[in-house]
Enzyme design. Structure first.
Site, short mmCIF file in Angstrom:
data_model
loop_
_atom_site.label_atom_id
_atom_site.label_comp_id
_atom_site.label_asym_id
_atom_site.label_seq_id
_atom_site.Cartn_x
_atom_site.Cartn_y
_atom_site.Cartn_z
N LYS A 193 0.86 -1.20 0.00
CA LYS A 193 0.00 0.00 0.00
C LYS A 193 0.89 1.24 0.00
CE LYS A 193 -4.02 2.16 0.42
NZ LYS A 193 -4.91 1.97 1.58
N ASP A 196 -13.64 0.48 2.60
CA ASP A 196 -12.72 1.47 3.19
C ASP A 196 -13.13 1.77 4.63
OD1 ASP A 196 -10.49 3.13 3.16
OD2 ASP A 196 -11.61 4.87 2.47
N HIS A 239 -10.11 3.43 -3.73
CA HIS A 239 -11.15 4.45 -3.55
C HIS A 239 -11.06 5.62 -4.54
CE1 HIS A 239 -8.54 3.96 0.12
NE2 HIS A 239 -8.00 5.04 -0.36
N HIS A 278 -3.13 4.92 -2.95
CA HIS A 278 -4.09 5.97 -2.58
C HIS A 278 -3.60 7.24 -3.24
CE1 HIS A 278 -6.59 8.32 0.48
NE2 HIS A 278 -5.92 9.24 -0.20
N HIS A 293 -13.94 5.20 13.28
CA HIS A 293 -13.57 6.17 14.30
C HIS A 293 -14.76 6.42 15.24
CE1 HIS A 293 -9.88 6.92 12.12
NE2 HIS A 293 -10.56 7.20 11.04
#
Length: 399
Positions: free
Chosen positions: A24, A153, A81, A55, A157
């Site tokens: 990643k 994704d 994403h 990303h 939180h």
């Protein structure tokens, strides 16, 4: 871990890494400080990894593609994403598009920047929500086959964190992803085979994950069973995630998962969690001795689904019962009275056939826990086969 995080100085470590699905790489800021800006460092990472998840937002998507082309890198690139029309264009309109795959998220498919007005920080993620036109472009990308996967994704939180001035980016999504897609199916926006490919088959193929993504002999028995007619609202209090909130709270969706099977074991059924240790055991033992579908279990599942379809079709036909020309004496046993022709229905016959098949298979494979689950379920009420109407099996649901 599933992915290996890239930094400016760990290209050599990546070359040595084994049993990882991908690396990643962050070319834009998100929660956590792993952004890389130096193109030479990025090139080293792309050269070192057979497949890199990137990303990247806006022009940085184009930059990643240009680095691949300039350095003649033949490895694979997976854009996580993707959120806008331009990003889709940058990713797929180039001469190395066969090396590139694209992922989109439920929040970018089902929300846009207008939702920020009433959700505030609870709709803040990276990449941020885009315009309604960008949202439409993502759906068009799914229809045209440009989009390869959908992933949640998931970023759970806590509410208290999202209410702070310096809130973290990201939203929870793993529990609402499938209901949102099934609701879209019910609204004729997407087909069930497309959902299966985007969430199951394609991710397993892209990341070369063995025995996943298909309902096939020898593959891991990981399934989600969904009721396409179940209609309910997303409610924060019903969520299993510890953060207990969703940006889709209050949204009424039609189509919900009702059962989860992991490694051949039912671990979730109608809101009740049975045994999560089955999941942990499957993960820890996967490399050595994974439990897989055996042919008899697969046969039983197929027979049940076929029988359900037959029963449904028969139930829609008008029943015409002719009067018998002559009365015939029906011999009865002392224990069970026999049914006349008028009393015997297709439903009775099919239910008896299913029971006979299950008993036959169970006697041949007494150690298979899957047969016991199905046999006990059917035997408790032979007509429970009717509960399978309107339900669909999705294999190896990807989050």
């Amino acid at each position: 871990g599933f992915n290996f995080g890239a930094t400016a100085d760990n290209a050599n470590d990546i070359k040595k890494a084994k049993n990882i699905a991908a690396v990643k790489l962050y070319m834009d800021y998100t929660t956590g400080d792993m952004k890389m800006s130096d193109f030479e460092d990025i090139s080293d990472i792309l050269k070192s990894s057979k497949i890199t998840i990137v990303h990247a937002e806006g022009e940085h998507v184009q930059n990643a593609v240009d680095i691949m082309i300039k350095n003649k890198i033949k490895n694979k690139l997976h854009f996580a994403h993707v959120s806008s029309e331009k990003e889709l264009m940058y990713a797929k309109q180039n001469k190395i598009k066969k090396q590139i795959t694209v992922e989109v998220t439920p929040h970018h498919l089902f929300m846009n920047d207008k939702d920020l007005q009433h959700l505030g920080s609870f709709a803040e993620m990276k990449p941020r929500l885009k315009t309604e036109n960008d949202q439409k472009a993502l759906w068009l990308g799914i229809q045209n086959g440009i989009v390869d996967t959908v992933a949640s994704d998931h970023a759970p939180h806590l509410k208290e964190e999202k209410e702070q001035a310096n809130y973290p980016f990201g939203v929870p999504g793993v529990e609402t992803m499938l209901p949102l897609l099934l609701d879209a199916f019910n609204k004729n926006r997407i087909s069930l085979p497309t959902i299966q490919k985007l969430c199951c088959e394609n991710p397993a193929g892209i990341f070369k994950i063995k025995n996943k993504g298909l309902l096939k002999e020898g593959y891991d028995a990981d399934l989600v069973i969904a009721d396409l007619d179940k209609r309910q609202a997303v409610r924060n209090d019903d969520l299993l995630t510890k953060c207990k909130w969703s940006p889709f709270e209050g949204k009424i969706l039609k189509g919900w998962p009702v059962m989860t099977i992991v490694n051949g074991n039912v671990v979730f059924n109608d809101g009740e969690i049975f045994d999560m240790s089955a999941n942990r055991k499957a993960i820890s033992e996967h490399a050595q001795k994974p439990k897989v579908f055996d042919k008899p279990f697969l046969t039983i599942i197929v027979l049940i689904l076929v029988a359900a379809a037959i029963l449904y079709i028969e139930s829609q036909k008008p029943k015409i019962i002719k009067e018998p020309e002559t009365q015939q004496t029906t011999q009865k046993t002392e224990s069970t009275p026999a049914k006349t022709t008028e009393q015997t229905t297709a439903k009775d016959i099919e239910s008896m056939k299913i029971q006979e098949i299950i008993k036959d298979k169970s006697s041949k494979y007494p150690k298979a826990p899957d047969f016991r689950i199905i046999e006990n379920w059917i035997n408790s009420d032979p007509l429970k086969i009717e509960e399978l109407k309107g339900k669909v099996v999705l294999i190896d649901f990807w989050t």
